[in-house]
Design a protein around this motif. Sequence first.
Motif, PDB file in Angstrom:
ATOM      1  N   GLN A 202       5.376 -30.713  25.534  1.00 15.03           N
ATOM      2  CA  GLN A 202       5.991 -29.417  25.283  1.00 15.03           C
ATOM      3  C   GLN A 202       6.752 -28.947  26.509  1.00 15.03           C
ATOM      4  N   LEU A 203       7.719 -28.080  26.266  1.00 13.05           N
ATOM      5  CA  LEU A 203       8.506 -27.494  27.344  1.00 13.05           C
ATOM      6  C   LEU A 203       8.308 -25.984  27.320  1.00 13.05           C
ATOM      7  N   VAL A 204       8.078 -25.398  28.487  1.00 18.40           N
ATOM      8  CA  VAL A 204       7.820 -23.971  28.592  1.00 18.40           C
ATOM      9  C   VAL A 204       8.723 -23.374  29.660  1.00 18.40           C
ATOM     10  N   GLU A 205       9.564 -22.418  29.238  1.00 19.09           N
ATOM     11  CA  GLU A 205      10.462 -21.755  30.172  1.00 19.09           C
ATOM     12  C   GLU A 205       9.792 -20.515  30.772  1.00 19.09           C
ATOM     13  N   SER A 206      10.225 -20.172  31.968  1.00 15.18           N
ATOM     14  CA  SER A 206       9.798 -18.936  32.612  1.00 15.18           C
ATOM     15  C   SER A 206      10.855 -18.520  33.619  1.00 15.18           C
ATOM     16  N   GLY A 207      10.740 -17.281  34.093  1.00 19.25           N
ATOM     17  CA  GLY A 207      11.632 -16.818  35.145  1.00 19.25           C
ATOM     18  C   GLY A 207      12.725 -15.869  34.706  1.00 19.25           C
ATOM     19  N   GLY A 208      12.812 -15.595  33.422  1.00 21.40           N
ATOM     20  CA  GLY A 208      13.837 -14.670  32.958  1.00 21.40           C
ATOM     21  C   GLY A 208      13.524 -13.244  33.364  1.00 21.40           C
ATOM     22  N   GLY A 209      14.498 -12.361  33.129  1.00 24.36           N
ATOM     23  CA  GLY A 209      14.288 -10.957  33.457  1.00 24.36           C
ATOM     24  C   GLY A 209      15.586 -10.193  33.476  1.00 24.36           C
ATOM     25  N   LEU A 210      15.517  -8.982  34.036  1.00 24.46           N
ATOM     26  CA  LEU A 210      16.676  -8.097  34.147  1.00 24.46           C
ATOM     27  C   LEU A 210      17.194  -8.149  35.582  1.00 24.46           C
ATOM     28  N   VAL A 211      18.485  -8.351  35.727  1.00 25.12           N
ATOM     29  CA  VAL A 211      19.091  -8.442  37.059  1.00 25.12           C
ATOM     30  C   VAL A 211      20.439  -7.741  37.041  1.00 25.12           C
ATOM     31  N   HIS A 212      20.832  -7.182  38.179  1.00 22.36           N
ATOM     32  CA  HIS A 212      22.133  -6.537  38.303  1.00 22.36           C
ATOM     33  C   HIS A 212      23.233  -7.581  38.429  1.00 22.36           C
ATOM     34  N   PRO A 213      24.445  -7.236  38.034  1.00 19.65           N
ATOM     35  CA  PRO A 213      25.579  -8.165  38.258  1.00 19.65           C
ATOM     36  C   PRO A 213      25.668  -8.566  39.727  1.00 19.65           C
ATOM     37  N   GLY A 214      25.917  -9.847  39.960  1.00 20.10           N
ATOM     38  CA  GLY A 214      25.945 -10.378  41.313  1.00 20.10           C
ATOM     39  C   GLY A 214      24.599 -10.871  41.807  1.00 20.10           C
ATOM     40  N   GLY A 215      23.563 -10.593  41.069  1.00 23.74           N
ATOM     41  CA  GLY A 215      22.221 -11.002  41.466  1.00 23.74           C
ATOM     42  C   GLY A 215      21.909 -12.443  41.099  1.00 23.74           C
ATOM     43  N   SER A 216      20.683 -12.844  41.379  1.00 23.29           N
ATOM     44  CA  SER A 216      20.247 -14.224  41.163  1.00 23.29           C
ATOM     45  C   SER A 216      18.913 -14.258  40.425  1.00 23.29           C
ATOM     46  N   LEU A 217      18.712 -15.337  39.702  1.00 22.36           N
ATOM     47  CA  LEU A 217      17.432 -15.638  39.069  1.00 22.36           C
ATOM     48  C   LEU A 217      17.231 -17.146  39.116  1.00 22.36           C
ATOM     49  N   ARG A 218      15.977 -17.561  39.119  1.00 19.37           N
ATOM     50  CA  ARG A 218      15.667 -18.983  38.983  1.00 19.37           C
ATOM     51  C   ARG A 218      14.774 -19.178  37.765  1.00 19.37           C
ATOM     52  N   LEU A 219      15.266 -19.954  36.822  1.00 22.39           N
ATOM     53  CA  LEU A 219      14.481 -20.295  35.641  1.00 22.39           C
ATOM     54  C   LEU A 219      13.741 -21.608  35.877  1.00 22.39           C
ATOM     55  N   SER A 220      12.566 -21.707  35.294  1.00 19.89           N
ATOM     56  CA  SER A 220      11.773 -22.927  35.363  1.00 19.89           C
ATOM     57  C   SER A 220      11.510 -23.454  33.961  1.00 19.89           C
ATOM     58  N   CYS A 221      11.488 -24.763  33.851  1.00 15.38           N
ATOM     59  CA  CYS A 221      11.140 -25.425  32.598  1.00 15.38           C
ATOM     60  C   CYS A 221      10.050 -26.435  32.925  1.00 15.38           C
ATOM     61  N   ALA A 222       8.839 -26.111  32.560  1.00 17.04           N
ATOM     62  CA  ALA A 222       7.704 -26.978  32.858  1.00 17.04           C
ATOM     63  C   ALA A 222       7.352 -27.817  31.635  1.00 17.04           C
ATOM     64  N   THR A 223       7.126 -29.113  31.855  1.00 16.99           N
ATOM     65  CA  THR A 223       6.724 -29.987  30.764  1.00 16.99           C
ATOM     66  C   THR A 223       5.208 -30.160  30.791  1.00 16.99           C
ATOM     67  N   SER A 224       4.611 -30.217  29.600  1.00 15.09           N
ATOM     68  CA  SER A 224       3.152 -30.306  29.525  1.00 15.09           C
ATOM     69  C   SER A 224       2.654 -31.696  29.885  1.00 15.09           C
ATOM     70  N   GLY A 225       3.549 -32.679  29.819  1.00 14.21           N
ATOM     71  CA  GLY A 225       3.207 -34.033  30.213  1.00 14.21           C
ATOM     72  C   GLY A 225       4.203 -34.529  31.231  1.00 14.21           C
ATOM     73  N   SER A 226       4.361 -35.834  31.301  1.00 12.55           N
ATOM     74  CA  SER A 226       5.285 -36.396  32.278  1.00 12.55           C
ATOM     75  C   SER A 226       6.729 -36.022  31.974  1.00 12.55           C
ATOM     76  N   ILE A 227       7.415 -35.613  33.023  1.00 18.80           N
ATOM     77  CA  ILE A 227       8.836 -35.278  32.868  1.00 18.80           C
ATOM     78  C   ILE A 227       9.625 -36.520  32.482  1.00 18.80           C
ATOM     79  N   PHE A 228       9.094 -37.696  32.770  1.00 19.22           N
ATOM     80  CA  PHE A 228       9.773 -38.945  32.444  1.00 19.22           C
ATOM     81  C   PHE A 228       9.658 -39.302  30.963  1.00 19.22           C
ATOM     82  N   SER A 229       9.009 -38.430  30.181  1.00 17.01           N
ATOM     83  CA  SER A 229       9.048 -38.586  28.722  1.00 17.01           C
ATOM     84  C   SER A 229      10.457 -38.365  28.197  1.00 17.01           C
ATOM     85  N   PHE A 230      11.290 -37.750  29.023  1.00 22.61           N
ATOM     86  CA  PHE A 230      12.654 -37.417  28.629  1.00 22.61           C
ATOM     87  C   PHE A 230      13.655 -38.130  29.521  1.00 22.61           C
TER      88      PHE A 230
END
Length: 118
Positions: free
Chosen positions: A3-31
């Motif tokens: 499975q893939l699970v995203e995180s890191g979203g939110g509200l940000v002002h224009p010009g700002g930054s965010l980092r999203l993460s996508c974590a896999t429940s097993g080996s990332i090399f499944s893909f």
Amino acid sequence: QVQLVESGGGLVHPGGSLRLSCATSGSIFSFSAIGWYRQPPGKERGFVARISTGGSTLYADSVKGRFTISRDNAANTVYLQMNNLKPDDTAVYYCAGRRPGSSEYNDWGQGTQVTVSS
């Protein structure tokens, strides 16, 4: 099934930054590749970026120079660093996995909301 699970979203002002993460429940090399897609309000989902097992990357023209996709194999996680965010970047962001031998992304996360607003 991995499975893939995203995180890191939110509200940000224009010009700002965010980092999203996508974590896999097993080996990332499944893909063979993991991609980021986004769906703005009232619009269809579209491609943002992808990174292959070997580390090669591809970006949509609209995010080139502002977004960076990367991966941490040990952590089984793919990241999307988003800088200089614009209101047009507002969307639900999804990560997706493409399995070896497949031309399509068949495994999707649940999405994370990114809102860029003053």
